[in-house]
Design a protein around this motif. Structure first.
Motif, PDB file in Angstrom:
ATOM      1  N   LEU A 259       0.830  -1.207   0.000  1.00 51.50           N
ATOM      2  CA  LEU A 259       0.000   0.000   0.000  1.00 51.50           C
ATOM      3  C   LEU A 259       0.868   1.262   0.000  1.00 51.50           C
ATOM      4  N   GLY A 260       1.958   1.246   0.749  1.00 52.65           N
ATOM      5  CA  GLY A 260       2.861   2.396   0.778  1.00 52.65           C
ATOM      6  C   GLY A 260       3.462   2.688  -0.583  1.00 52.65           C
ATOM      7  N   PHE A 261       3.937   1.644  -1.272  1.00 49.77           N
ATOM      8  CA  PHE A 261       4.515   1.851  -2.600  1.00 49.77           C
ATOM      9  C   PHE A 261       3.470   2.346  -3.598  1.00 49.77           C
ATOM     10  N   ILE A 262       2.241   1.844  -3.494  1.00 51.92           N
ATOM     11  CA  ILE A 262       1.185   2.306  -4.397  1.00 51.92           C
ATOM     12  C   ILE A 262       0.910   3.790  -4.183  1.00 51.92           C
ATOM     13  N   LEU A 263       0.803   4.200  -2.922  1.00 50.95           N
ATOM     14  CA  LEU A 263       0.475   5.600  -2.636  1.00 50.95           C
ATOM     15  C   LEU A 263       1.617   6.547  -3.011  1.00 50.95           C
ATOM     16  N   VAL A 264       2.847   6.150  -2.755  1.00 50.96           N
ATOM     17  CA  VAL A 264       3.979   7.004  -3.134  1.00 50.96           C
ATOM     18  C   VAL A 264       4.086   7.087  -4.656  1.00 50.96           C
ATOM     19  N   THR A 265       3.775   5.991  -5.347  1.00 52.10           N
ATOM     20  CA  THR A 265       3.816   5.992  -6.810  1.00 52.10           C
ATOM     21  C   THR A 265       2.791   6.962  -7.386  1.00 52.10           C
TER      22      THR A 265
ATOM     23  N   LYS B 275       5.339  13.612 -12.360  1.00 57.11           N
ATOM     24  CA  LYS B 275       6.075  13.184 -13.557  1.00 57.11           C
ATOM     25  C   LYS B 275       7.554  12.937 -13.268  1.00 57.11           C
ATOM     26  N   GLN B 276       7.829  12.321 -12.116  1.00 56.97           N
ATOM     27  CA  GLN B 276       9.189  11.937 -11.753  1.00 56.97           C
ATOM     28  C   GLN B 276       9.344  10.451 -12.101  1.00 56.97           C
ATOM     29  N   TRP B 277       9.578  10.213 -13.384  1.00 50.42           N
ATOM     30  CA  TRP B 277       9.492   8.856 -13.921  1.00 50.42           C
ATOM     31  C   TRP B 277      10.557   7.923 -13.366  1.00 50.42           C
ATOM     32  N   ASN B 278      11.721   8.441 -12.997  1.00 50.70           N
ATOM     33  CA  ASN B 278      12.731   7.577 -12.396  1.00 50.70           C
ATOM     34  C   ASN B 278      12.249   7.031 -11.055  1.00 50.70           C
ATOM     35  N   LEU B 279      11.536   7.839 -10.291  1.00 54.94           N
ATOM     36  CA  LEU B 279      11.002   7.367  -9.012  1.00 54.94           C
ATOM     37  C   LEU B 279       9.800   6.449  -9.207  1.00 54.94           C
TER      38      LEU B 279
END
Length: 70
Positions: free
Chosen positions: A35-41, A48-52
């Motif tokens: 859930l954390g990775f989904i929300l940060v994504t 538009k920070q595509w590297n992140l």
């Protein structure tokens, strides 16, 4: 410059995701990581920070694999 409503919402979503990732480190709970990775994504994609986005998707796939196969 003032932030738009969408920028404010995405920023708060990102803060929540970062908080979940921090709390997941103490519990090692895969669902918190996912859930954390989904929300940060969501936040970094809006900015538009595509590297992140790529980095977060990598972590998301790793924890989904761990959750589903482990």
């Amino acid at each position: 410059r003032r932030m738009s409503v969408q920028e404010k919402i995405s920023s708060r979503i990102g803060y929540l995701g970062a908080g979940l990732l921090i709390s997941a480190q103490w519990t090692i709970n895969p669902s918190l990581y996912i859930l954390g990775f989904i929300l940060v994504t969501v936040q970094v994609a809006f900015r538009k920070q595509w590297n992140l986005v790529a980095l977060n998707l990598n972590g998301l796939v790793a924890w989904l694999t761990h959750f589903l196969l482990g």
